[in-house]
Design a protein around this motif. Structure first.
Motif, PDB file in Angstrom:
ATOM      1  N   LEU A  26      12.713 -28.243 -25.863  1.00  0.00           N
ATOM      2  CA  LEU A  26      13.496 -27.986 -24.664  1.00  0.00           C
ATOM      3  C   LEU A  26      13.127 -26.626 -24.081  1.00  0.00           C
ATOM      4  CD1 LEU A  26      15.968 -28.999 -22.927  1.00  0.00           C
ATOM      5  CD2 LEU A  26      17.350 -27.506 -24.377  1.00  0.00           C
ATOM      6  N   ARG A  27      12.767 -26.626 -22.795  1.00  0.00           N
ATOM      7  CA  ARG A  27      12.519 -25.364 -22.099  1.00  0.00           C
ATOM      8  C   ARG A  27      13.842 -24.841 -21.554  1.00  0.00           C
ATOM      9  NH1 ARG A  27       8.372 -22.730 -20.468  1.00  0.00           N
ATOM     10  NH2 ARG A  27       6.938 -24.494 -20.687  1.00  0.00           N
ATOM     11  N   VAL A  28      14.123 -23.580 -21.868  1.00  0.00           N
ATOM     12  CA  VAL A  28      15.286 -22.886 -21.335  1.00  0.00           C
ATOM     13  C   VAL A  28      14.740 -21.749 -20.487  1.00  0.00           C
ATOM     14  CG1 VAL A  28      17.387 -21.605 -21.889  1.00  0.00           C
ATOM     15  CG2 VAL A  28      16.629 -23.445 -23.403  1.00  0.00           C
ATOM     16  N   GLY A  29      15.133 -21.739 -19.222  1.00  0.00           N
ATOM     17  CA  GLY A  29      14.619 -20.711 -18.328  1.00  0.00           C
ATOM     18  C   GLY A  29      15.622 -20.361 -17.255  1.00  0.00           C
ATOM     19  N   ILE A  30      15.158 -19.578 -16.295  1.00  0.00           N
ATOM     20  CA  ILE A  30      15.996 -19.198 -15.163  1.00  0.00           C
ATOM     21  C   ILE A  30      15.214 -19.408 -13.875  1.00  0.00           C
ATOM     22  CG2 ILE A  30      17.457 -17.537 -16.371  1.00  0.00           C
ATOM     23  CD1 ILE A  30      15.222 -15.781 -14.311  1.00  0.00           C
ATOM     24  N   LYS A  31      15.958 -19.551 -12.778  1.00  0.00           N
ATOM     25  CA  LYS A  31      15.340 -19.578 -11.459  1.00  0.00           C
ATOM     26  C   LYS A  31      16.222 -18.758 -10.523  1.00  0.00           C
ATOM     27  CE  LYS A  31      17.580 -23.860  -9.949  1.00  0.00           C
ATOM     28  NZ  LYS A  31      17.403 -25.167  -9.375  1.00  0.00           N
ATOM     29  N   THR A  32      15.633 -18.274  -9.456  1.00  0.00           N
ATOM     30  CA  THR A  32      16.374 -17.498  -8.466  1.00  0.00           C
ATOM     31  C   THR A  32      17.067 -18.474  -7.522  1.00  0.00           C
ATOM     32  OG1 THR A  32      14.724 -15.764  -8.606  1.00  0.00           O
ATOM     33  CG2 THR A  32      16.183 -15.703  -6.710  1.00  0.00           C
ATOM     34  N   THR A  33      18.398 -18.406  -7.482  1.00  0.00           N
ATOM     35  CA  THR A  33      19.166 -19.321  -6.642  1.00  0.00           C
ATOM     36  C   THR A  33      20.631 -18.919  -6.642  1.00  0.00           C
ATOM     37  OG1 THR A  33      19.609 -21.657  -6.193  1.00  0.00           O
ATOM     38  CG2 THR A  33      19.686 -20.986  -8.475  1.00  0.00           C
ATOM     39  N   GLY A  34      21.415 -19.571  -5.830  1.00  0.00           N
ATOM     40  CA  GLY A  34      22.866 -19.415  -5.853  1.00  0.00           C
ATOM     41  C   GLY A  34      23.358 -18.104  -5.294  1.00  0.00           C
ATOM     42  N   CYS A  35      24.669 -17.974  -5.270  1.00  0.00           N
ATOM     43  CA  CYS A  35      25.288 -16.786  -4.669  1.00  0.00           C
ATOM     44  C   CYS A  35      25.210 -15.564  -5.572  1.00  0.00           C
ATOM     45  CB  CYS A  35      26.728 -17.090  -4.262  1.00  0.00           C
ATOM     46  SG  CYS A  35      27.695 -17.944  -5.493  1.00  0.00           S
ATOM     47  N   SER A  36      24.983 -15.740  -6.873  1.00  0.00           N
ATOM     48  CA  SER A  36      24.883 -14.586  -7.767  1.00  0.00           C
ATOM     49  C   SER A  36      23.440 -14.217  -8.101  1.00  0.00           C
ATOM     50  CB  SER A  36      25.660 -14.835  -9.059  1.00  0.00           C
ATOM     51  OG  SER A  36      27.041 -14.839  -8.797  1.00  0.00           O
ATOM     52  N   GLY A  37      22.493 -15.061  -7.748  1.00  0.00           N
ATOM     53  CA  GLY A  37      21.087 -14.691  -7.897  1.00  0.00           C
ATOM     54  C   GLY A  37      20.255 -15.479  -8.880  1.00  0.00           C
ATOM     55  N   LEU A  38      20.800 -15.844 -10.048  1.00  0.00           N
ATOM     56  CA  LEU A  38      20.024 -16.537 -11.076  1.00  0.00           C
ATOM     57  C   LEU A  38      20.775 -17.763 -11.571  1.00  0.00           C
ATOM     58  CD1 LEU A  38      19.033 -13.410 -13.212  1.00  0.00           C
ATOM     59  CD2 LEU A  38      17.573 -14.604 -11.582  1.00  0.00           C
ATOM     60  N   ALA A  39      20.030 -18.801 -11.931  1.00  0.00           N
ATOM     61  CA  ALA A  39      20.636 -20.004 -12.511  1.00  0.00           C
ATOM     62  C   ALA A  39      19.784 -20.455 -13.691  1.00  0.00           C
ATOM     63  CB  ALA A  39      20.726 -21.117 -11.477  1.00  0.00           C
ATOM     64  N   TYR A  40      20.419 -21.073 -14.651  1.00  0.00           N
ATOM     65  CA  TYR A  40      19.720 -21.584 -15.827  1.00  0.00           C
ATOM     66  C   TYR A  40      19.008 -22.888 -15.485  1.00  0.00           C
ATOM     67  CZ  TYR A  40      22.620 -18.259 -18.361  1.00  0.00           C
ATOM     68  OH  TYR A  40      23.231 -17.116 -18.800  1.00  0.00           O
ATOM     69  N   VAL A  41      17.878 -23.109 -16.171  1.00  0.00           N
ATOM     70  CA  VAL A  41      17.101 -24.331 -16.011  1.00  0.00           C
ATOM     71  C   VAL A  41      16.839 -24.890 -17.402  1.00  0.00           C
ATOM     72  CG1 VAL A  41      14.905 -25.297 -15.233  1.00  0.00           C
ATOM     73  CG2 VAL A  41      15.970 -23.436 -13.949  1.00  0.00           C
ATOM     74  N   LEU A  42      17.078 -26.188 -17.565  1.00  0.00           N
ATOM     75  CA  LEU A  42      16.751 -26.894 -18.804  1.00  0.00           C
ATOM     76  C   LEU A  42      15.811 -28.042 -18.461  1.00  0.00           C
ATOM     77  CD1 LEU A  42      20.273 -27.258 -20.472  1.00  0.00           C
ATOM     78  CD2 LEU A  42      18.466 -25.668 -21.109  1.00  0.00           C
ATOM     79  N   LEU A  48       2.817 -26.896 -24.077  1.00  0.00           N
ATOM     80  CA  LEU A  48       3.118 -25.484 -23.868  1.00  0.00           C
ATOM     81  C   LEU A  48       2.258 -24.907 -22.753  1.00  0.00           C
ATOM     82  CD1 LEU A  48       3.357 -24.255 -27.567  1.00  0.00           C
ATOM     83  CD2 LEU A  48       5.231 -24.798 -26.009  1.00  0.00           C
ATOM     84  N   ALA A  49       2.806 -23.936 -22.044  1.00  0.00           N
ATOM     85  CA  ALA A  49       2.070 -23.186 -21.030  1.00  0.00           C
ATOM     86  C   ALA A  49       1.683 -21.838 -21.619  1.00  0.00           C
ATOM     87  CB  ALA A  49       2.934 -23.002 -19.786  1.00  0.00           C
ATOM     88  N   GLU A  50       0.685 -21.218 -21.028  1.00  0.00           N
ATOM     89  CA  GLU A  50       0.256 -19.903 -21.483  1.00  0.00           C
ATOM     90  C   GLU A  50       1.410 -18.906 -21.347  1.00  0.00           C
ATOM     91  OE1 GLU A  50      -3.053 -16.597 -20.273  1.00  0.00           O
ATOM     92  OE2 GLU A  50      -3.567 -18.708 -20.011  1.00  0.00           O
ATOM     93  N   GLY A  51       1.636 -18.135 -22.388  1.00  0.00           N
ATOM     94  CA  GLY A  51       2.693 -17.129 -22.358  1.00  0.00           C
ATOM     95  C   GLY A  51       4.058 -17.621 -22.812  1.00  0.00           C
ATOM     96  N   ASP A  52       4.175 -18.908 -23.157  1.00  0.00           N
ATOM     97  CA  ASP A  52       5.455 -19.427 -23.642  1.00  0.00           C
ATOM     98  C   ASP A  52       5.781 -18.848 -25.010  1.00  0.00           C
ATOM     99  OD1 ASP A  52       6.078 -21.043 -21.488  1.00  0.00           O
ATOM    100  OD2 ASP A  52       5.321 -22.884 -22.410  1.00  0.00           O
ATOM    101  N   LYS A  61      12.690 -27.221 -31.141  1.00  0.00           N
ATOM    102  CA  LYS A  61      11.895 -26.145 -30.554  1.00  0.00           C
ATOM    103  C   LYS A  61      12.480 -25.772 -29.192  1.00  0.00           C
ATOM    104  CE  LYS A  61       7.434 -26.806 -32.747  1.00  0.00           C
ATOM    105  NZ  LYS A  61       7.550 -27.939 -33.608  1.00  0.00           N
ATOM    106  N   ILE A  62      12.698 -24.478 -28.997  1.00  0.00           N
ATOM    107  CA  ILE A  62      13.188 -23.942 -27.736  1.00  0.00           C
ATOM    108  C   ILE A  62      12.038 -23.147 -27.137  1.00  0.00           C
ATOM    109  CG2 ILE A  62      14.935 -22.514 -26.614  1.00  0.00           C
ATOM    110  CD1 ILE A  62      16.476 -22.843 -29.396  1.00  0.00           C
TER     111      ILE A  62
END
Length: 107
Positions: A26-42, A48-52, A61-62
């Protein structure tokens, strides 16, 4: 530090991955959005990507990209059921505030 799962969250992710029939974790990340600025992404990860960064908790696995890790390092992911609502809950020690609807946050 790391990103961790409660037993309830680990069980739920394992169920999703089993039903899906494939996936590294499971990928756990963030994106820029919403009224407060950041939101979680699952999302499920098939490769895998480079730098994960990969953390393993209770057989799950997270995967976290380097940009997101700055904001969510130390976060625990839980899975809760409250009345008719159920879903993943983020317990993030870096979070300073969240919007009224709970969809976005600031650090």
């Amino acid at each position: 530090m790391a990103v961790t799962l409660t037993e309830a969250a680990a069980n739920r992710v394992q169920t999703f991955l089993a039903n899906r029939g494939k996936g590294l974790g499971l990928r756990v990340g963030i994106k820029t959005t919403g009224c407060s600025g950041l939101a979680y992404v699952l999302e499920f990860v098939d490769e895998l990507a480079e730098g994960d960064e990969v953390f393993e908790e209770m057989g799950v696995k997270i995967i976290v990209d380097a940009k997101s890790l700055v904001y969510i390092d130390g976060t625990q992911l839980d899975y809760t059921k409250e009345g008719l609502n159920e879903g993943f809950k983020f317990i993030n020690p870096n979070q300073k505030d969240e919007c009224g609807c709970g969809e976005s946050f600031t650090v």
